[in-house]
Design a protein around this motif. Structure first.
Motif, mmCIF file in Angstrom:
data_model
loop_
_atom_site.group_PDB
_atom_site.id
_atom_site.type_symbol
_atom_site.label_atom_id
_atom_site.label_comp_id
_atom_site.label_asym_id
_atom_site.label_seq_id
_atom_site.Cartn_x
_atom_site.Cartn_y
_atom_site.Cartn_z
ATOM 1 N N ASN A 99 0.828 -1.202 0.000
ATOM 2 C CA ASN A 99 0.000 0.000 0.000
ATOM 3 C C ASN A 99 0.864 1.254 0.000
ATOM 4 O O ASN A 99 0.552 2.245 -0.664
ATOM 5 N N ARG A 100 1.963 1.192 0.811
ATOM 6 C CA ARG A 100 2.843 2.349 0.862
ATOM 7 C C ARG A 100 3.513 2.556 -0.489
ATOM 8 O O ARG A 100 3.692 3.685 -0.948
ATOM 9 N N ILE A 101 3.869 1.455 -1.146
ATOM 10 C CA ILE A 101 4.499 1.568 -2.457
ATOM 11 C C ILE A 101 3.524 2.131 -3.473
ATOM 12 O O ILE A 101 3.883 2.953 -4.307
ATOM 13 N N SER A 102 2.273 1.687 -3.403
ATOM 14 C CA SER A 102 1.294 2.142 -4.383
ATOM 15 C C SER A 102 1.024 3.628 -4.271
ATOM 16 O O SER A 102 0.620 4.260 -5.232
ATOM 17 N N ARG A 103 1.272 4.187 -3.077
ATOM 18 C CA ARG A 103 1.051 5.619 -2.914
ATOM 19 C C ARG A 103 2.164 6.440 -3.561
ATOM 20 O O ARG A 103 2.046 7.630 -3.756
ATOM 21 N N ARG A 104 3.290 5.784 -3.846
ATOM 22 C CA ARG A 104 4.382 6.469 -4.531
ATOM 23 C C ARG A 104 4.543 5.843 -5.905
ATOM 24 O O ARG A 104 5.101 4.776 -6.042
ATOM 25 N N THR A 105 4.023 6.495 -6.922
ATOM 26 C CA THR A 105 4.068 5.943 -8.262
ATOM 27 C C THR A 105 5.320 6.426 -8.978
ATOM 28 O O THR A 105 6.083 7.246 -8.474
ATOM 29 N N SER A 106 5.494 5.911 -10.186
ATOM 30 C CA SER A 106 6.640 6.335 -10.980
ATOM 31 C C SER A 106 6.551 7.812 -11.340
ATOM 32 O O SER A 106 7.566 8.469 -11.567
ATOM 33 N N HIS A 107 5.311 8.351 -11.379
ATOM 34 C CA HIS A 107 5.148 9.779 -11.653
ATOM 35 C C HIS A 107 5.802 10.618 -10.555
ATOM 36 O O HIS A 107 6.360 11.681 -10.821
ATOM 37 N N ASP A 108 5.728 10.144 -9.309
ATOM 38 C CA ASP A 108 6.370 10.868 -8.214
ATOM 39 C C ASP A 108 7.883 10.910 -8.413
ATOM 40 O O ASP A 108 8.525 11.936 -8.166
ATOM 41 N N GLU A 109 8.454 9.797 -8.838
ATOM 42 C CA GLU A 109 9.894 9.745 -9.053
ATOM 43 C C GLU A 109 10.308 10.687 -10.177
ATOM 44 O O GLU A 109 11.315 11.380 -10.079
ATOM 45 N N GLU A 110 9.509 10.699 -11.246
ATOM 46 C CA GLU A 110 9.816 11.590 -12.361
ATOM 47 C C GLU A 110 9.689 13.048 -11.941
ATOM 48 O O GLU A 110 10.505 13.894 -12.322
ATOM 49 N N SER A 111 8.697 13.354 -11.132
ATOM 50 C CA SER A 111 8.504 14.728 -10.664
ATOM 51 C C SER A 111 9.650 15.164 -9.770
ATOM 52 O O SER A 111 10.133 16.306 -9.866
ATOM 53 N N GLU A 112 10.079 14.256 -8.898
ATOM 54 C CA GLU A 112 11.177 14.602 -7.997
ATOM 55 C C GLU A 112 12.468 14.811 -8.773
ATOM 56 O O GLU A 112 13.250 15.724 -8.470
ATOM 57 N N ALA A 113 12.707 13.985 -9.771
ATOM 58 C CA ALA A 113 13.902 14.150 -10.597
ATOM 59 C C ALA A 113 13.847 15.459 -11.381
ATOM 60 O O ALA A 113 14.853 16.169 -11.516
ATOM 61 N N LEU A 114 12.652 15.790 -11.886
ATOM 62 C CA LEU A 114 12.481 17.048 -12.615
ATOM 63 C C LEU A 114 12.719 18.236 -11.702
ATOM 64 O O LEU A 114 13.389 19.217 -12.080
ATOM 65 N N LEU A 115 12.184 18.188 -10.480
ATOM 66 C CA LEU A 115 12.387 19.272 -9.527
ATOM 67 C C LEU A 115 13.871 19.452 -9.220
ATOM 68 O O LEU A 115 14.377 20.586 -9.159
ATOM 69 N N GLY A 116 14.576 18.349 -9.026
ATOM 70 C CA GLY A 116 16.003 18.437 -8.758
ATOM 71 C C GLY A 116 16.767 19.063 -9.913
ATOM 72 O O GLY A 116 17.679 19.882 -9.698
ATOM 73 N N GLN A 117 16.397 18.720 -11.149
ATOM 74 C CA GLN A 117 17.073 19.278 -12.313
ATOM 75 C C GLN A 117 16.779 20.766 -12.471
ATOM 76 O O GLN A 117 17.675 21.568 -12.761
ATOM 77 N N LEU A 118 15.514 21.146 -12.259
ATOM 78 C CA LEU A 118 15.145 22.563 -12.369
ATOM 79 C C LEU A 118 15.842 23.402 -11.304
ATOM 80 O O LEU A 118 16.294 24.513 -11.566
ATOM 81 N N PHE A 119 15.949 22.857 -10.090
ATOM 82 C CA PHE A 119 16.639 23.579 -9.027
ATOM 83 C C PHE A 119 18.134 23.700 -9.337
ATOM 84 O O PHE A 119 18.750 24.745 -9.085
ATOM 85 N N HIS A 120 18.697 22.654 -9.884
ATOM 86 C CA HIS A 120 20.116 22.700 -10.262
ATOM 87 C C HIS A 120 20.343 23.771 -11.332
ATOM 88 O O HIS A 120 21.323 24.537 -11.268
ATOM 89 N N ASP A 121 19.450 23.845 -12.323
ATOM 90 C CA ASP A 121 19.560 24.874 -13.355
ATOM 91 C C ASP A 121 19.420 26.265 -12.755
ATOM 92 O O ASP A 121 20.101 27.216 -13.181
ATOM 93 N N PHE A 122 18.561 26.394 -11.749
ATOM 94 C CA PHE A 122 18.373 27.686 -11.079
ATOM 95 C C PHE A 122 19.647 28.113 -10.355
ATOM 96 O O PHE A 122 20.021 29.295 -10.362
ATOM 97 N N LEU A 123 20.337 27.154 -9.732
ATOM 98 C CA LEU A 123 21.595 27.474 -9.039
ATOM 99 C C LEU A 123 22.654 27.963 -10.020
ATOM 100 O O LEU A 123 23.483 28.815 -9.677
ATOM 101 N N LEU A 124 22.630 27.452 -11.240
ATOM 102 C CA LEU A 124 23.630 27.819 -12.229
ATOM 103 C C LEU A 124 23.305 29.122 -12.935
ATOM 104 O O LEU A 124 24.206 29.929 -13.207
ATOM 105 N N THR A 125 22.017 29.348 -13.232
ATOM 106 C CA THR A 125 21.638 30.486 -14.070
ATOM 107 C C THR A 125 20.844 31.554 -13.336
ATOM 108 O O THR A 125 20.800 32.700 -13.782
#
Length: 625
Positions: free
Chosen positions: A490-516
């Motif tokens: 149940n705990r796994i089902s609450r975290r889908t692959s979309h969550d992982e993709e969103s978290e990775a996207l957020l990390g990349q956008l924040f990294h770009d913000f630190l650079l630019t």
């Protein structure tokens, strides 16, 4: 990083950079070598995957004035290089990197079917040497490489490499050619017995490690001994350093078996599999240290975990070590030292990327380099094992390798030093290890955090890996664990692959913000990815914020916090962490993500406002402790 010559190296695209990490001007003294195209593979330019998976390198010290333990502080003026690509199995030899005439490489190529071996120089002239065909099975990459100079010969060396199909290869390197031949085949490669008594095909990661018994730079003997680590034993060989060198097996010692006095006892309750990962030997060639990972399953909670340990063996006193020894030559120096009792389950690729280092400060400490680029110092202190994990403020990239500074007298080694991907070489003071060490937490030797903080993908992989290695028995135990298993799913089902993709996207956008400093439609991209659909601890913004904060050791907020915070380096790190977290909050504000959080997720917004308006240095860092 080579401990004896104090030389460091790194490969960028098709160039090899070599410099002394003791030099006051490394950029001026840096040697740049062009890699032959034949030794490159399709992944040579890729930064993906675990660090160092494609390259193995050994230095040959030709400078007699810089040899020896106490003379290593002197710069090495003459050195050769043996470089091996693990995937293509191409071996390249530079006779002398500091001599213009000796910087022309010679390369040896092993063809895919190993029926042909070609040796050629950089000018394109090649000499094919036909050899008998070898029946290969499974992966055929090289796992480890060692090399040493041949005494009384100018720029001639012998290198040894172990292959994943159980073979041991010898490379006789001269300034004009490389002679290569298979000198040993592990006849037990095809089948072996697992810890559960069943038969299985041996893992692709074995034989695991090669290491000289004594330093290759400190002796001029015409015959040398070396150790080979397999999936269940340590083997000792002897090699004569001449063109027709003979390699003979002297002895073998089982370290994974039914007798706990000889090493690690298998078939214990809850124990499912054991991996010897790396081996190191002390300067006197008598104490052998092995890093071991054990996959276990808790019979009460049905949870799977990995245990990391150090096995320390030593030569028995009074044993006459000669060729063809049949008696036991090793014994336990101390009980098995458990580094981490319960860590997250990792796959084999990650486990086999781990490397062990010994000999830094504090005395008796060991350093473990993980595949995702972390360096953890393990130190037995005040009757308990304590861990110190090296981590720089901001992103210094992966830790590529580690070594120890040489001693300037007959005393102990110097401090641990690490080579980072983006921030160069850093030293780890002994005081930092002693004061900053924590008792082993329930987390891995990686940047992934504790097992209960894993992502969906990691949890699914862990469950799949656990089921493949250790299938659940059909018994009454299954009924008792049904509710627990359902809760996990149940705990796994609450975290889908979309969550992982969103978290990775957020990390990349924040990294770009630190650079630019630009947000560039970050809100729209995050909204499209579904980043705002979760709340509480599953929210990607909360998890990203927590990941920034959790790089700090949690014990810094205990009663010993004042003592540790008095250290300038720790205080500076806290300030840097705070600055990075405030930059994350600025990113949320400028991208208008905080407005969405305010509208849909009041709790997250309250946390954001609390952290945004605080002026306390430690408040942001202690919030999640």
């Amino acid at each position: 990083m080579d401990k004896e010559t104090c030389l460091s190296w790194i490969i960028c695209r098709n160039r090899l950079f070599i410099w002394s990490h003791l030099s006051s001007s490394p950029s001026k003294d840096c040697v740049v070598l062009q890699l032959p195209l034949d030794c490159l593979d399709d992944g040579a330019h890729s930064n993906s995957g675990y660090h160092g998976t494609n390259w193995l390198l050994c230095f040959l010290n030709w400078d007699p004035t810089s040899r020896g333990r106490n003379k290593a502080v002197q710069s090495c003026k003459s050195a050769g290089v043996v470089l091996c690509n693990q995937k293509t199995r191409a071996v390249t030899y530079w006779p002398d990197i500091y001599n213009e005439g000796g910087s022309v490489p010679v390369t040896c190529m092993l063809s895919s079917d190993e029926s042909e071996v070609t040796s050629f120089s950089v000018d394109g002239k090649s000499t094919p040497n036909r050899r008998s065909a070898i029946n290969t099975m499974g992966s055929n990459s090289f796992n480890s490489l060692i090399a040493c100079a041949r005494p009384t010969s100018q720029h001639v060396s012998v290198a040894l490499a172990c292959s994943s199909n159980g073979e041991l290869w010898r490379f006789y390197c001269t300034p004009t050619e490389i002679q290569c031949s298979k000198v040993y085949q592990d006849t037990l490669y095809l089948s072996s017995h697992g810890s559960d008594g069943s038969q299985f095909v041996r893992s692709k990661g074995y034989p695991r490690s090669l290491i000289w018994r004594f330093s290759p730079h400190s002796m001029d003997d015409s015959e040398r001994q070396f150790f080979l680590l397999t999936d269940h034993e340590i083997q000792c060989f002897s090699i004569k350093l001449h063109p027709d060198s003979n390699v003979s097996k002297i002895w073998s010692h089982e370290i994974v078996g039914t007798d706990s006095d000889l090493g690690i006892k298998k078939d214990l309750a809850g124990q499912k599999r054991i991996w010897p990962l790396d081996v190191q030997v002390d300067d006197h060639g008598k104490v052998i240290t092995v890093l071991v990972a054990t996959f276990c399953k808790d019979r009460v909670s049905s949870s799977s975990y990995t245990q990391y340990s150090l096995l320390t063996m030593q030569y028995k006193s009074g044993v006459n070590i000669s060729s063809d020894v049949h008696e036991r030559v090793l014994e336990k120096k101390a009980p098995i030292q458990v580094i981490i009792p319960k860590a997250r389950v990792e796959d084999e690729d990650f486990l086999f990327s781990m490397r062990l280092r010994i000999g830094g400060k504090p005395s008796g400490s060991t350093l473990i380099i993980s595949g995702d680029g972390t360096a953890t110092v393990s130190h037995y202190f005040r009757n308990s094992t304590r861990l110190y994990q090296f981590d720089l403020p901001y992103d210094a990239g992966n830790v590529l390798d580690a070594s120890a500074l040489p001693s300037t007298n007959d005393g102990e080694d110097g401090a641990w030093i690490v080579l980072t991907e983006k921030a160069g070489i850093w030293a780890i003071p002994e005081k930092a290890v002693v004061l900053g060490g924590v008792e082993p937490p329930e987390r891995s030797l990686s940047r992934k955090g504790s097992s209960n903080e894993g992502s969906t993908l990691e949890e699914r992989r862990n469950l799949t890996f656990a089921s493949n290695v250790a299938p659940r028995r059909v018994s009454s135990e299954a009924g008792d664990s049904g509710d627990r298993k359902k809760a996990v799913m149940n705990r796994i089902s609450r975290r889908t692959s979309h969550d992982e993709e969103s978290e990775a996207l957020l990390g990349q956008l924040f990294h770009d913000f630190l650079l630019t400093g630009q947000v560039d439609a970050s809100y729209e991209k995050l909204q499209s990815s579904g980043a705002f659909e979760r709340d509480g601890e599953t929210n990607v913004f909360t998890r990203t914020s927590k990941s920034i904060i959790d790089t700090l050791a949690k014990h810094w907020t205990t009663t010993r916090g004042a003592e540790i915070l008095a250290m300038t380096m720790v205080s500076n790190q806290l300030m840097d962490k705070q600055e990075k977290h405030q930059r994350f909050l600025q990113f949320l504000a400028l991208s208008k993500c905080h407005e969405e959080l305010c509208t849909k997720q009041s709790m997250i917004y309250c946390i954001f406002q609390l952290l945004l308006h605080t002026n306390s240095r430690m408040h942001a860092h202690s919030f999640y402790f």
